[in-house]
Design an enzyme around this catalytic site. Structure first.
Site, short mmCIF file in Angstrom:
data_model
loop_
_atom_site.label_atom_id
_atom_site.label_comp_id
_atom_site.label_asym_id
_atom_site.label_seq_id
_atom_site.Cartn_x
_atom_site.Cartn_y
_atom_site.Cartn_z
N GLY A 108 38.56 12.96 -77.63
CA GLY A 108 38.26 12.71 -79.25
C GLY A 108 38.75 12.00 -79.91
O GLY A 108 38.44 10.45 -79.56
N ASP A 146 47.71 8.33 -67.46
CA ASP A 146 46.66 7.26 -68.54
C ASP A 146 46.96 6.41 -68.09
O ASP A 146 46.95 6.25 -69.56
CB ASP A 146 45.59 8.45 -68.86
CG ASP A 146 43.94 7.24 -69.31
OD1 ASP A 146 43.69 6.61 -68.77
OD2 ASP A 146 43.64 8.19 -70.09
N GLY A 190 37.92 9.32 -75.12
CA GLY A 190 36.90 10.68 -74.11
C GLY A 190 37.30 11.56 -74.96
O GLY A 190 36.34 12.50 -74.85
N GLY A 249 40.05 5.87 -84.77
CA GLY A 249 39.88 5.20 -83.43
C GLY A 249 39.28 6.54 -82.56
O GLY A 249 39.50 8.26 -82.89
#
Length: 835
Positions: free
Chosen positions: A572, A688, A570, A567
């Site tokens: 890492g 988030d 933003g 994956g």
């Protein structure tokens, strides 16, 4: 005579039978009309109106209300049902007694039919937020009892028919977000009853109607973004009840009338981007309830009236882009509620009043492109919550005040195009919240601060100075005069033992300049012997030999080879690593800049601080973290199924993710947020929540991850912050305020619920804005049922009921007003009761 009573009885029975027959006949025509219309609808509309059949009592049909006495239909309200079709197929003449027709927020298309004018008793007609096109029918003038006419957010066009001038009982008229042209109806407020007028975002032209100029009943007016041309001095009168006036982006000219000061209930006056001339009338200060005054982008001259300092409720003062002159009145410092002060692009002069430092709520201060001179007052450093400071393009001289380093929430600093000299204070190395800086075109010299805002700045933001030096954007630079300045990193190793504070981490990373740092986590309870390493959990001995653990991770990922990548985010990239002990972990390798610095040290520190202070079965576990010149990373437990985002994008994975699993995953996230908001002290806001940041284990148990944006709420502060998060999930209030609280997470959670149930992001559902009141539409549960993920069979029985209940919870979480959203404790309680 003895037969007279019998005759009377027979006569009465006859009359009653005749009346009943007539009523049944009329009601029969209503039933026929509605069933024919239902048959013409598309897009599963027939299923949505399943109660509409002859076997059911008409007055019990979905959205139908009958008059208690006559049993005629008095109201049809099908808001947010998701119906699709044409209104032409509805026989309005068969609805003689209807008083309310609301079809808002559906998918109706085609024209508004002429025969809508036969409903003479109608007092509310709401067709807003559909896809209707064409002109308003002239028969609208027959509906003289109308009090509310709402047509906003369609594709309607053409001139407003003159017949609308007959609607003298109107209290609410909403025409915004269409394609209307020509003038507004000249008798728009002839009856003196109009309260709300919304006609923004059209192409209306011509002057303001005479009836509107003295319409004392007005409370809210929105006419922005049209082509209305009129002399503003004569266009509006005195409105004792007026609360909101928005006239921006038109062609108004002339002076600003002092009559606005007589509108004593006015809270918002917005007339930006017009052609106003003359001065700002001091009489405006009499409108003491003003929260917003926006007169920007006009041609206003004169001085800023000192009387504006009496507007004690003012939150926003925007008068940029005019021709104002003179000094900033000291009285402006009396505006203790002020959040935004925009005075840029004028001809203002003199020095900055040091009293501006007394504005405790100020977030944005823009004084750029004026003629201010003198030194920057130290008192600016007292603006405790300010986030954006722009003093560029003036004549400031002297040194940069070291006091500005105290602005711990400052994110944008622009001091460019002045005559500042000397060095940048060393204390600026502590301004870790800074993200954007511009100090170009001054006389500055010496080293730049060793923080990302300066080190990542483009050359253009630093050029044309006397002799600035440092490592910028990966390059070792000196400005105009050059220098032999070089930065040297120490080569030390430090092992820190938790509990870890944010300050400790930042101290290590920024003050000591460490090239290799290893930390242990709270999971460590005791030290183990090195020889046990092959049979034990490697992270139980993290503090024993950090170098060994680091090398083990590098080996397991083969120097972070792409084949181990699972994956990218933003902050890492995430890798799967199987260690020599057989333990599988997830490693998030932080993005580095060209110079080897972390791209977002603030997020790195925040995630470590948060995850080492909380423990919950639905929050991802942090094993350890490491900062190194080559690789900085965080180490987590490995969760086999991956992120919800990845699962929903894959048809095979999404099909295996059944309704029971989805409902349980939603509850897992709710439990995690409830713990963070209500069981942690201080409370933690994630900021988030999204499908990318919810990860499932092998049993489909959900875990909240990625705490790089998390924030501990300080009960003794206002918790102002910059925007972070993912667009499409962020709460709407973050567009106009930077105050964060738990309700921001609640909104994001509502979006996540719908995404999990729909199988994709529900963007089109949560983005429709109610122009009339500026709030998001309340979403009806029934309109969402047919949007459930079609890759799964439709949920039935108990799980179907639970899905419906959870959708209802999501709509509550998506309330535009944060105060109207439930807390996560209330959400969890409601989910428990929905079983």
């Amino acid at each position: 005579m003895r037969h007279l009573p019998c005759l009377l009885v027979l006569f009465c029975l006859f009359v009653m039978a005749t009346s009943a027959h007539a009523t049944t006949k009329i009601q029969g025509s209503e039933v026929d009309a509605l069933l024919k219309w239902k048959a013409s609808l598309e897009n599963n509309s027939k299923t949505l109106l399943s109660s509409w059949n002859i076997g059911n009592n008409l007055c019990g049909w979905e959205g139908i209300t009958c008059d208690d006495e006559s049993k005629f239909i008095s109201k049809i309200n099908l808001t947010n049902i998701g119906l699709k079709g044409m209104l032409q197929n509805l026989n309005f003449s068969s609805l003689p007694k209807i008083r309310t027709l609301i079809l808002r927020n559906n998918l109706f298309y085609g024209v508004v039919p002429q025969n809508i004018g036969v409903m003479f008793n109608l007092n509310t007609l709401d067709l807003s937020t559909n896809k209707l096109s064409g002109p308003i029918p002239t028969t609208i003038g027959n509906l003289t009892k109308l009090k509310t006419l709402s047509l906003f957010s369609n594709d309607l066009s053409g001139n407003i028919p003159t017949e609308m001038n007959k609607l003298t009982n109107l209290e609410t008229l909403q025409l915004a977000y269409n394609n209307f042209i020509g003038p507004l109806p000249h008798n728009i407020c002839f009856g003196g009853k109009l309260v709300k007028l919304s006609a923004s975002n059209n192409q209306f032209t011509g002057p303001i109607p005479e009836s509107l100029k003295n319409c004392s009943s007005l409370v809210r007016v929105r006419l922005q973004q049209n082509n209305i041309t009129d002399n503003l001095a004569d266009s509006f009168g005195v409105y004792p009840n007026l609360d909101y006036m928005e006239l921006s982006d038109n062609n108004f000219y002339g002076h600003l009338s002092p009559n606005w000061g007589k509108c004593r209930n006015l809270t918002s006056l917005k007339i930006s981007n017009n052609n106003l001339t003359g001065s700002i009338p001091p009489e405006l200060a009499k409108a003491t309830k003003l929260h917003i005054l926006d007169l920007s982008s006009n041609q206003i001259t004169g001085k800023i009236p000192m009387e504006l300092g009496k507007l004690s409720s003012l939150i926003q003062l925007s008068i940029s882009g005019n021709n104002l002159s003179g000094e900033i009145p000291i009285q402006i410092s009396s505006l203790q509620e002020l959040v935004t002060l925009e005075l840029s692009t004028n001809n203002l002069s003199g020095s900055i009043p040091k009293q501006l430092g007394r504005l405790p709520m100020l977030l944005d201060l823009n004084l750029s492109q004026n003629k201010f001179e003198g030194s920057i007052p130290n008192e600016i450093g007292q603006l405790n919550v300010i986030q954006n400071l722009d003093l560029s393009m003036n004549f400031f001289y002297g040194t940069i005040p070291s006091m500005l380093a105290q602005l711990k929430y400052l994110e944008t600093l622009n001091l460019s195009h002045n005559n500042l000299s000397g060095t940048i204070p060393v204390s600026y190395n502590e301004m870790l919240s800074l993200t954007t800086v511009d100090i170009s075109y001054n006389q500055l010299e010496g080293p730049i601060p060793n923080i990302p805002a300066f080190k990542n700045a483009p050359i253009e933001a630093l050029k044309n100075n006397k002799g600035l030096c440092g490592n910028v954007s990966g390059l070792e630079l000196c400005s105009t005069l050059g220098s032999n300045f070089q930065s040297h990193k120490t080569n030390k190793i430090l092992v820190l033992v938790l509990p870890l504070t944010l300050g400790t981490l930042l101290l290590a990373l920024f003050v000591y300049g460490l090239s290799y740092i290893l930390f242990q986590t709270l999971r460590t309870k005791e030290y183990k012997h090195a020889e046990e390493i092959q049979t034990e959990n490697l992270f139980a001995i993290w503090s024993f030999d950090g170098q060994m653990v680091y090398e083990n991770i590098i080996e397991a990922t083969e120097q972070f080879d792409k084949k181990h990548l699972i994956g990218v985010g933003g902050q890492g990239s995430v890798y799967k690593a199987e260690l020599s002990t057989g333990q599988v972990i997830a490693v998030k390798k932080l993005h580095l800049l060209h110079n080897g610095e972390l791209s977002n040290i603030k997020a790195f520190a925040s995630e470590i601080q948060t995850l080492t202070e909380i423990r919950h079965r639905n929050i991802v576990k942090l094993y350890g973290y490491c900062s190194h010149p080559l690789h900085s990373f965080l180490v987590y437990e490995f969760l086999e199924k991956g992120s919800v985002d990845k699962i929903l994008k894959d048809d095979e994975l999404a099909t295996a993710f059944d309704w029971n699993m989805r409902v349980n995953a939603i509850k897992d996230v709710a439990n995690a947020l409830c713990y963070m908001h209500h069981d942690c002290s201080p409370p933690i806001v994630h900021r988030d929540i999204s499908s990318k940041n919810v990860v499932l284990d092998s049993e489909y148990v959900a875990h909240v991850s990625d705490f790089g944006t998390a924030k501990f709420l300080n009960p003794e502060s206002s918790n102002w912050t910059s925007f972070v998060g993912t667009f499409g999930y962020a709460a709407p209030e973050l567009a106009y305020t930077m105050k964060v609280n738990e309700k921001c997470d609640v909104y994001s959670f509502g979006v996540l619920i719908l995404e999990i149930l729909f199988g994709k992001h529900p963007g089109d559902i949560v983005s429709t804005l109610l122009q009339s009141s500026g709030i998001y539409l309340t979403i009806d549960t029934m309109s969402l049922i047919d949007k459930l993920d079609q890759r799964l069979p439709h949920p039935t029985n108990d799980i179907g009921k639970e899905v419906v209940s959870i959708i209802r919870i999501a709509t509550h979480c998506l309330s535009e007003s944060s105060h109207s959203r439930p807390t996560m404790k209330q959400v969890c309680k409601e989910m428990t009761m929905s079983k």
